[in-house]
Design a protein around this motif. Structure first.
Motif, PDB file in Angstrom:
ATOM      1  N   THR A  10      46.480  69.127   1.097  1.00  0.00           N
ATOM      2  CA  THR A  10      45.268  69.083   1.908  1.00  0.00           C
ATOM      3  C   THR A  10      45.393  70.080   3.052  1.00  0.00           C
ATOM      4  O   THR A  10      46.430  70.151   3.707  1.00  0.00           O
ATOM      5  CB  THR A  10      45.053  67.655   2.463  1.00  0.00           C
ATOM      6  OG1 THR A  10      45.000  66.745   1.365  1.00  0.00           O
ATOM      7  CG2 THR A  10      43.758  67.560   3.245  1.00  0.00           C
ATOM      8  N   LYS A  11      44.329  70.877   3.238  1.00  0.00           N
ATOM      9  CA  LYS A  11      44.294  71.854   4.330  1.00  0.00           C
ATOM     10  C   LYS A  11      44.204  71.115   5.659  1.00  0.00           C
ATOM     11  O   LYS A  11      43.631  70.034   5.709  1.00  0.00           O
ATOM     12  CB  LYS A  11      43.063  72.760   4.188  1.00  0.00           C
ATOM     13  CG  LYS A  11      43.070  73.626   2.962  1.00  0.00           C
ATOM     14  CD  LYS A  11      41.745  74.397   2.896  1.00  0.00           C
ATOM     15  CE  LYS A  11      41.569  75.152   1.599  1.00  0.00           C
ATOM     16  NZ  LYS A  11      40.257  75.790   1.524  1.00  0.00           N
ATOM     17  N   ASP A  59      42.018  77.490  -3.879  1.00  0.00           N
ATOM     18  CA  ASP A  59      41.145  76.471  -3.313  1.00  0.00           C
ATOM     19  C   ASP A  59      40.610  75.632  -4.468  1.00  0.00           C
ATOM     20  O   ASP A  59      40.510  76.101  -5.609  1.00  0.00           O
ATOM     21  CB  ASP A  59      39.999  77.159  -2.562  1.00  0.00           C
ATOM     22  CG  ASP A  59      39.129  76.192  -1.788  1.00  0.00           C
ATOM     23  OD1 ASP A  59      39.604  75.092  -1.431  1.00  0.00           O
ATOM     24  OD2 ASP A  59      37.960  76.536  -1.532  1.00  0.00           O
ATOM     25  N   ALA A 109      41.665  65.671  -3.157  1.00  0.00           N
ATOM     26  CA  ALA A 109      43.045  65.724  -3.661  1.00  0.00           C
ATOM     27  C   ALA A 109      43.266  64.625  -4.690  1.00  0.00           C
ATOM     28  O   ALA A 109      43.882  64.849  -5.738  1.00  0.00           O
ATOM     29  CB  ALA A 109      44.039  65.582  -2.512  1.00  0.00           C
ATOM     30  N   LYS A 110      42.738  63.430  -4.430  1.00  0.00           N
ATOM     31  CA  LYS A 110      42.865  62.332  -5.392  1.00  0.00           C
ATOM     32  C   LYS A 110      42.098  62.645  -6.668  1.00  0.00           C
ATOM     33  O   LYS A 110      42.552  62.353  -7.775  1.00  0.00           O
ATOM     34  CB  LYS A 110      42.379  61.033  -4.760  1.00  0.00           C
ATOM     35  CG  LYS A 110      43.312  60.516  -3.671  1.00  0.00           C
ATOM     36  CD  LYS A 110      42.757  59.256  -3.022  1.00  0.00           C
ATOM     37  CE  LYS A 110      43.672  58.701  -1.975  1.00  0.00           C
ATOM     38  NZ  LYS A 110      43.835  59.522  -0.806  1.00  0.00           N
ATOM     39  N   LEU A 157      44.686  73.846  -3.056  1.00  0.00           N
ATOM     40  CA  LEU A 157      44.452  73.489  -1.664  1.00  0.00           C
ATOM     41  C   LEU A 157      43.058  72.897  -1.544  1.00  0.00           C
ATOM     42  O   LEU A 157      42.097  73.445  -2.094  1.00  0.00           O
ATOM     43  CB  LEU A 157      44.563  74.720  -0.771  1.00  0.00           C
ATOM     44  CG  LEU A 157      45.861  75.520  -0.883  1.00  0.00           C
ATOM     45  CD1 LEU A 157      45.789  76.752   0.012  1.00  0.00           C
ATOM     46  CD2 LEU A 157      47.056  74.660  -0.521  1.00  0.00           C
ATOM     47  N   THR A 158      42.947  71.798  -0.822  1.00  0.00           N
ATOM     48  CA  THR A 158      41.650  71.178  -0.629  1.00  0.00           C
ATOM     49  C   THR A 158      41.462  70.789   0.825  1.00  0.00           C
ATOM     50  O   THR A 158      42.430  70.471   1.512  1.00  0.00           O
ATOM     51  CB  THR A 158      41.483  69.942  -1.541  1.00  0.00           C
ATOM     52  OG1 THR A 158      40.204  69.362  -1.292  1.00  0.00           O
ATOM     53  CG2 THR A 158      42.567  68.912  -1.309  1.00  0.00           C
ATOM     54  N   GLY A 159      40.226  70.819   1.260  1.00  0.00           N
ATOM     55  CA  GLY A 159      39.906  70.443   2.627  1.00  0.00           C
ATOM     56  C   GLY A 159      39.629  68.960   2.787  1.00  0.00           C
ATOM     57  O   GLY A 159      39.437  68.478   3.895  1.00  0.00           O
ATOM     58  N   HIS A 160      39.643  68.226   1.683  1.00  0.00           N
ATOM     59  CA  HIS A 160      39.296  66.803   1.725  1.00  0.00           C
ATOM     60  C   HIS A 160      40.330  65.976   0.983  1.00  0.00           C
ATOM     61  O   HIS A 160      40.664  66.275  -0.163  1.00  0.00           O
ATOM     62  CB  HIS A 160      37.919  66.573   1.094  1.00  0.00           C
ATOM     63  CG  HIS A 160      36.857  67.449   1.683  1.00  0.00           C
ATOM     64  ND1 HIS A 160      36.294  67.199   2.894  1.00  0.00           N
ATOM     65  CD2 HIS A 160      36.294  68.588   1.220  1.00  0.00           C
ATOM     66  CE1 HIS A 160      35.400  68.145   3.165  1.00  0.00           C
ATOM     67  NE2 HIS A 160      35.391  69.008   2.168  1.00  0.00           N
ATOM     68  N   ASP A 161      40.827  64.939   1.638  1.00  0.00           N
ATOM     69  CA  ASP A 161      41.825  64.076   1.018  1.00  0.00           C
ATOM     70  C   ASP A 161      41.276  63.428  -0.249  1.00  0.00           C
ATOM     71  O   ASP A 161      41.985  63.282  -1.240  1.00  0.00           O
ATOM     72  CB  ASP A 161      42.299  63.010   2.009  1.00  0.00           C
ATOM     73  CG  ASP A 161      43.539  62.298   1.525  1.00  0.00           C
ATOM     74  OD1 ASP A 161      44.437  62.982   0.983  1.00  0.00           O
ATOM     75  OD2 ASP A 161      43.606  61.059   1.658  1.00  0.00           O
ATOM     76  N   SER A 162      39.996  63.071  -0.261  1.00  0.00           N
ATOM     77  CA  SER A 162      39.407  62.454  -1.455  1.00  0.00           C
ATOM     78  C   SER A 162      39.389  63.445  -2.622  1.00  0.00           C
ATOM     79  O   SER A 162      39.557  63.063  -3.770  1.00  0.00           O
ATOM     80  CB  SER A 162      37.997  61.942  -1.167  1.00  0.00           C
ATOM     81  OG  SER A 162      37.167  63.004  -0.743  1.00  0.00           O
TER      82      SER A 162
END
Length: 140
Positions: free
Chosen positions: A107-108, A56, A90-91, A83-88
């Protein structure tokens, strides 16, 4: 022993998610270990010696970005999937790791097939590395 001897370290402060990912990896035929924060991952890696880490991004203490850097600097050849819950986020991860670290970011939610495809790609990379080392040793 797991196919191709691949060891995958799963790191997430959400215990249920970490345990579920470890179960998916194990049922896929690979060895896995779940830990619940970055510091536990660093400690576990000493004995477990992972070929891949699935982590995470957002965790208390050592976050996934710091953990990815740690593995890049200390475990040559270990591949990392964040793994991230937020697209922002990921950037942000991609930008912060742009200084030479190779990390995959998803993205999760992530489908089990995607997790297993990542692990399989790690197994392929390990096999190729072993083949090239064996070929090189044979030519000496």
């Amino acid at each position: 022993m797991a196919p191709q001897g691949i060891r995958v370290l799963i790191v997430d402060d959400e215990r249920t998610l970490a345990d579920t990912l470890a179960l998916i990896v194990t049922r896929g035929g690979y060895e896995s270990m779940a830990v619940y924060n970055g510091r536990e991952a660093v400690e576990a890696a000493i004995l477990f010696k992972p070929h891949a880490v699935i982590s995470d991004v957002m965790m208390p203490g050592m976050n996934g970005i710091e953990l990815a850097r740690y593995f890049a600097e200390n475990y040559s050849g270990c591949r990392v999937l964040l793994l991230t819950g937020h697209d922002s986020a990921a950037k942000l991860v991609e930008a912060s790791l742009s200084c030479g670290y190779v990390v995959n970011v998803l993205t999760k939610p992530v489908m089990p097939q995607t997790i297993l495809a990542f692990v399989a790609s790690c197994a392929d990379a390990l096999a190729k590395r072993k083949d090239s080392e064996g070929s090189y040793a044979g030519n000496v």
